[in-house]
Write a protein that holds these residues in place. Sequence first.
Motif, short mmCIF file in Angstrom:
data_model
loop_
_atom_site.label_atom_id
_atom_site.label_comp_id
_atom_site.label_asym_id
_atom_site.label_seq_id
_atom_site.Cartn_x
_atom_site.Cartn_y
_atom_site.Cartn_z
N LYS A 275 64.41 57.17 -32.75
CA LYS A 275 65.45 57.88 -32.57
C LYS A 275 66.55 58.07 -33.52
N SER A 276 66.57 56.69 -33.79
CA SER A 276 67.77 56.10 -34.82
C SER A 276 67.17 56.82 -36.16
N ALA A 277 65.47 56.48 -36.86
CA ALA A 277 65.54 57.03 -37.53
C ALA A 277 65.26 58.45 -37.89
N ALA A 278 65.19 59.29 -37.20
CA ALA A 278 64.43 60.93 -36.57
C ALA A 278 66.61 61.20 -37.23
N LEU B 279 68.33 46.54 -36.98
CA LEU B 279 68.71 46.80 -35.36
C LEU B 279 68.18 45.41 -35.03
N ALA B 280 66.91 45.07 -35.39
CA ALA B 280 66.79 43.22 -35.26
C ALA B 280 67.65 42.87 -35.36
N GLU B 281 68.25 42.55 -36.94
CA GLU B 281 69.13 41.73 -37.16
C GLU B 281 70.48 41.86 -36.60
N PHE B 282 70.47 43.40 -37.19
CA PHE B 282 71.84 44.02 -36.36
C PHE B 282 72.49 44.08 -35.02
N LEU B 283 72.05 44.10 -33.98
CA LEU B 283 71.95 43.83 -32.59
C LEU B 283 71.41 42.01 -31.84
N TRP B 284 71.47 41.60 -32.58
CA TRP B 284 70.95 39.87 -32.53
C TRP B 284 72.27 39.63 -33.39
N ASP B 285 72.64 39.69 -33.78
CA ASP B 285 74.01 38.66 -33.53
C ASP B 285 75.24 39.01 -32.68
N PRO B 286 75.56 37.67 -32.66
CA PRO B 286 76.15 37.29 -31.00
C PRO B 286 77.84 37.81 -30.96
N ARG B 287 77.82 38.60 -32.34
CA ARG B 287 79.28 38.85 -32.44
C ARG B 287 79.47 40.14 -32.04
N VAL B 288 77.83 41.20 -31.82
CA VAL B 288 78.03 42.07 -31.89
C VAL B 288 77.81 43.20 -30.88
N MET C 296 70.22 61.17 -47.72
CA MET C 296 70.72 60.88 -49.51
C MET C 296 69.32 61.20 -49.91
N PRO C 297 69.82 62.38 -51.55
CA PRO C 297 68.70 61.94 -52.59
C PRO C 297 68.35 59.35 -52.54
N GLU C 298 69.57 59.65 -53.50
CA GLU C 298 70.14 58.56 -53.70
C GLU C 298 69.75 56.94 -52.09
N GLY C 299 69.84 57.74 -51.57
CA GLY C 299 69.64 56.85 -50.24
C GLY C 299 70.70 57.03 -49.05
N SER C 300 70.70 55.89 -48.33
CA SER C 300 71.34 55.82 -46.97
C SER C 300 72.57 56.46 -47.32
N PRO C 301 73.35 57.27 -47.20
CA PRO C 301 74.88 57.00 -47.71
C PRO C 301 75.91 55.94 -47.35
N LEU D 74 78.95 46.93 -43.42
CA LEU D 74 78.32 46.86 -42.83
C LEU D 74 76.35 46.85 -42.60
N GLY D 75 76.37 47.75 -42.97
CA GLY D 75 74.98 47.52 -43.61
C GLY D 75 73.45 49.27 -43.11
N THR D 76 72.92 49.20 -43.23
CA THR D 76 71.92 49.75 -43.08
C THR D 76 70.21 49.69 -43.69
N PRO D 77 69.33 50.64 -43.03
CA PRO D 77 67.98 50.19 -43.20
C PRO D 77 67.99 51.22 -44.09
N ASP D 78 66.26 49.99 -44.56
CA ASP D 78 66.28 50.89 -46.39
C ASP D 78 65.65 51.73 -46.26
N ALA D 79 65.45 52.54 -45.57
CA ALA D 79 64.35 54.03 -45.22
C ALA D 79 64.59 54.31 -44.04
N PRO D 80 64.62 56.13 -43.69
CA PRO D 80 64.78 56.15 -42.56
C PRO D 80 63.45 56.08 -41.49
N THR D 81 62.74 55.68 -41.11
CA THR D 81 61.71 54.88 -40.60
C THR D 81 61.70 53.98 -39.57
N PRO D 82 61.18 54.40 -38.34
CA PRO D 82 60.68 53.82 -37.12
C PRO D 82 60.36 51.71 -38.08
#
Length: 372
Positions: free
Chosen positions: A71-74, A39-48, A81-86, A24-32
């Motif tokens: 909220k999502s960043a928190a 989220l702009a890319e994910f939630l704009w998909d008309p399939r979603v 994880m130390p290596e990045g997004s799980p 599916l995908g993940t943000p590059d960092a846990p930041t707003p």
Amino acid sequence: MKPRAEPPYRHGSAPRTALLLVNLGTPDAPTPAALRRYLAEFLWDPRVVEIPRLPWWLILHGIILRTRPAKSAAKYASIWMPEGSPLAVWTQRQTAAVEQVLAQRGHRLLVRHAMRYGNPSIATTLDALRAEGVTRLLVLPLYPQYAAATTASVHDGVMTWARSARRMPEMRLVGEYADDPGYIAALAAQLRAHWEREGRAAKTVLSFHGLPERSLALGDPYHCQCLKTARLLGAALGLAEGELLVTFQSRFGRARWLQPYTEPTLRELAAAGVESVDVMCPGFVADCLETLEEIALECRDAFIESGGKRFRYLPCLNDDPGWIAALADLAERHLQGWDTRADAAGTGLEQQGRAQALAQQRERALALGAKD
């Protein structure tokens, strides 16, 4: 659409095969800021989100992208994880492990991964594969149960890239594998091993990602495939019908979604005197925000607050050897007819060089024959 820049064609190039695993995908960092882009890319998909574009654009940019990223960043920060997004870490490990298993079985092909949203993107990864001379492509979405919002969206991403490709690779797209024997066996082995170590809880809950209820009426087989996975898993474990409780999580918005919902069900179980639960997420093959934060943290708190005593979350299949073998088996079945073992003979340039050498040998042999 403007054609994508591609490497020049080389005569004598041999077919080269790639397997692309897509999650599916993940943000590059846990930041707003990173969450806002994702989220702009994910939630704009008309399939979603299947509502008219104009009102949804106003809601998305006027409300959601102003409030939800922080909220999502928190939440992401709590499971990073130390290596990045799980999700990114486990998908990378799965890719490397599958490539190794296929190589051990004698296959010579490139195995890469991409994300439908975020990085590495499908388009960027496919550009890189074309640069490496790939002419045959197997796309394997990491979603066992088919849904338009997931599997079909991956196919959309691949086809959008293909529309601008001058030389499209020969492609195969895997649709679903909710009843795949290797996948079911890997889930059963994980649950069986957990029970042998920890004992069996009073209830076992299988939590699948939710979808709007209308998706079933619109033609998605997702709901039925989730139930089939649960039924086959129960049979593999020798359980009676109904011993595995199926629920659906991650509800978004006010519409009715597939039911029963996971958190309310856990609260009801605790209130009814069920002291212990084992919770597994078979629809996710790699741990991510929805499993590590929503289930392992939020749902655990909900169960304990409602009177439950013991909540145990079973990790996703991740890089479990049985699951990696099942993925390799699945890829092999869909690769049939493409001689990936022949690819081991070398790249196009190497084969061209050998062909020229053989031609020269034949010419010398003919010349010697003429002299005789």
